[in-house]
Design a protein around this motif. Structure first.
Motif: not given
Length: 191
Positions: A150-154, A185-191
């Motif tokens: 997630m850190r790398a994705y962000r 998918k998890l990143y998209a739900t954070e937005k």
């Protein structure tokens, strides 16, 4: 033990490096020739390699393959290096398992990488497979690969990388496609 040659410099040796000469044979005024003389000189070279290796180990944690390369660059022969490093491993001054654990924890500070990339980096350093597995298992018990991904994705999203470039970047950095997809998918739900 310090050895002083009649016509040469003095040097030190450790008795465990001797193959033919018994330590009790080395006395003041003793004379050695041929195989015995060579054995004493080789023991001195092993001790010199050991001391240089200790210099490097006093500065930072080392791994066997890297230390071998450094000592070879300093002009030590393979035989002396092997004997010296075997001795240092026996004393636990040199330990590839410990190096792998320390390297992973240091790497985590500035790099967001998955298991596969970390495994390949350690293998490239000549660390044995079983040591790599142990170190990675321990590392990922303490550090969530999902959080690292997630850190790398962000980071990718922050630099406005496309989805394709993000996936390529994360794959290159050792994350599994399934983990990348779940992270997206998890990143998209954070937005």
């Amino acid at each position: 033990m310090e050895i002083t040659a009649v016509s040469g410099p003095s040097f030190f040796l450790r008795s465990i490096y001797l193959s033919h000469v018994k330590i009790e044979e080395i006395t003041e005024g003793a004379s050695f020739a041929d195989e015995c003389e060579e054995d004493i000189v080789n023991a001195g070279l092993c001790f010199a390699a050991e001391q240089k290796a200790l210099d490097y180990l006093n500065r930072s944690e080392q791994y066997r393959k890297g230390l071998t390369s450094k000592l070879m660059a300093k002009g030590f022969d393979k035989f002396s290096i092997e004997k010296a490093l075997d001795y240092l491993e026996g004393k636990k001054y040199l330990d590839d398992r410990r190096f792998a654990r320390i390297w992973l924890n240091n790497r985590r500070i500035t790099h967001a990488e998955g298991r596969l990339k970390l495994m390949n980096e350690l293998a490239a350093r000549g660390i044995k497979k079983e040591f790599i597995k142990e170190a990675l298992d321990e590392f990922f018990e303490e550090n969530s690969e999902e959080e690292i991904c997630m850190r790398a994705y962000r980071k990718c999203m922050k630099t406005k990388k496309t989805q394709e470039k993000t996936i390529a970047y994360l794959l290159k950095n050792g994350f599994a496609l399934k983990l990348i997809t779940e992270t997206g998918k998890l990143y998209a739900t954070e937005k």
